[in-house]
Design an enzyme around this catalytic site. Sequence first.
Site, PDB file in Angstrom:
ATOM      1  N   LYS A  80       0.908  -1.282   0.066  1.00 51.94           N
ATOM      2  CA  LYS A  80      -0.201   0.153   0.039  1.00 51.94           C
ATOM      3  C   LYS A  80       0.886   1.328  -0.061  1.00 51.94           C
ATOM      4  CE  LYS A  80      -4.084   1.648   2.721  1.00 51.94           C
ATOM      5  NZ  LYS A  80      -4.952   1.130   3.842  1.00 51.94           N
ATOM      6  N   SER A 155      -9.644   0.237   2.887  1.00 53.12           N
ATOM      7  CA  SER A 155      -8.665   1.244   2.072  1.00 53.12           C
ATOM      8  C   SER A 155      -7.504   0.736   1.368  1.00 53.12           C
ATOM      9  CB  SER A 155      -8.325   2.495   2.892  1.00 53.12           C
ATOM     10  OG  SER A 155      -7.297   2.224   3.757  1.00 53.12           O
ATOM     11  N   SER A 179      -9.882  -1.645   7.128  1.00 56.00           N
ATOM     12  CA  SER A 179      -9.026  -1.537   5.819  1.00 56.00           C
ATOM     13  C   SER A 179      -8.233  -2.703   5.187  1.00 56.00           C
ATOM     14  CB  SER A 179      -8.260  -0.175   5.939  1.00 56.00           C
ATOM     15  OG  SER A 179      -9.307   0.984   5.779  1.00 56.00           O
TER      16      SER A 179
END
Lengths: 476, 76
Positions: A80, A155, A179
Amino acid sequence: MTDPALMGVAELAGAIRGGQLSAVEATRAALDRIAAWQPVVNAFVRLEADAALARAADLDRDAAAGRWAGPLHGVPLAHKDMFARAGSAMTGGSAILAAQPQPEPAPAVARLEAAGAITLGWLNMSEFAAGPTGHNIHFGHNRNPWDPARVTGGSSAGSGAAVAARMVAGALGSDTGGSIRLPAAMNGLVGLKPTYGRISRAGSMPRAWSLDTIGPLTRTAADAALMTAAAAGHDPRDPTTTRRPFPQDPAFLERPVAGLRLGLPPGDWMADATDEVTAAVAAAMAVLADLGMAAAPVAVPSLDPFFALGDAISKSEAAAAHGAWMRSRPQDYSVHVYSRTEAGFHIPATRYLEATALRGRFLRQFVETVFTEVDVLAAPILTFPVPTIAETDEEHTAAIPAMVARLTRYTRPFNYLGLPALALPIGFDAAGLPMAVQLVGRPFAEPLLLRVAHQYQQATGWHRRVPALPALATAG
Amino acid sequence: MPSDAPSPPIDPALIQQQGRQLHGFALGDARATELAIEVARIQERMAAAMPDFWFFDEPVQFLAELDALACAEDGQ
């Protein structure tokens, strides 16, 4: 030999260690796969192919000389885009962060690399780690490899899509309200939200520091165990990190689960589940019972208070972190993220302090109520099918909180409690979309959750299903 | 200490004043009304979760409780 791009973390590490595969071959296979899938799922925001190949060549030379970096030697990963790294910008999925000075490199990534992992690039995500769907107006929406019209969950959206599409074998994500678990559930992956304090958050972009955790998304629990073992540990730069060790020998995964007590999801948590989700969860519980776990209902406190308290902390801390940018650069925020953060400016400090002060008390009450009766608690993640990008592309400010609450109803409470929670894929619905269940344990019970998940995967095999590369026309 | 009582409904004009004077944000009437409803809802739910009385709780106790409530792990 199997296409290296289809191998998991443990399988790649074993093939490289055994001399059947080189790190360069593994990296090239991943790069080929990324080239094919990136136009479909939009999982990467930056690819560092040359640097990755150079590092792979170095690792191959080391291996030839008998020098092994560690258990992840030569395994290509991507993460990420919210971890600081020397010489690399970090966007946090935003239009703002790339121009900011970088802090010291994030130990979570550095520890994986020290164990031999290769970082191929950086993955798309929800803006500022603030959305549960994977929408991103700055870098393009993330798309689900099982159906590109569907969301990936967020996310850690690119982390979910990239691992499911076999672009990389594993990825780090972060979890403040779901997330890691949401994209894991929506992409058919194992996603481990560890106990608060298990993995250092130093050098990673905060969403809400009292709730933030870092963890892996992988296809198997064994892969997640390998990554967690490498990344976990005390870090003086993150004073919340524990000195409690994580087992380095993956043999612990093979210990039988017979006799462990499994708490079935309470009926009211499953009340609004679709028939398919209800049947899949029941079938998964039956598999665990067949493995010898003693499955039984358990009285569980309502999660609503923990959701409310976690939501207030998340909004308050996000408002504190974003106030200066929201005043000076409001045009650089999406409506979704800006409007979700606004409420934090109007929650009284006394309410925020109540939520943080009473957290230890609520944690103790929950653990003493639930985990004296069971070793592992099962809970839903999503009780409905993976939604489409269009139906969750919410720009009406009044409707956004309800949409977010619907998606995070069963994930956010466990961030408030700080407990470890693992997303376990349990099959596919009639539309071919993944379904999942959540396994929750006592503080620092990640090894137990991983062991149960590993044994379930050995008995089932859902993790072996691979999404088909669609024609680009259908990706839209 | 006794927990704070649930908040009454919040006046959107207060949200606008807070936004402008405390935080430097200008808010239109419609958005201030939405935020007033959302903040009132958050406060109401939080108040419902509070025990009647608490006194010896501090944020730092959370980390200690995480450690105290752990059991021996696999593989150790």
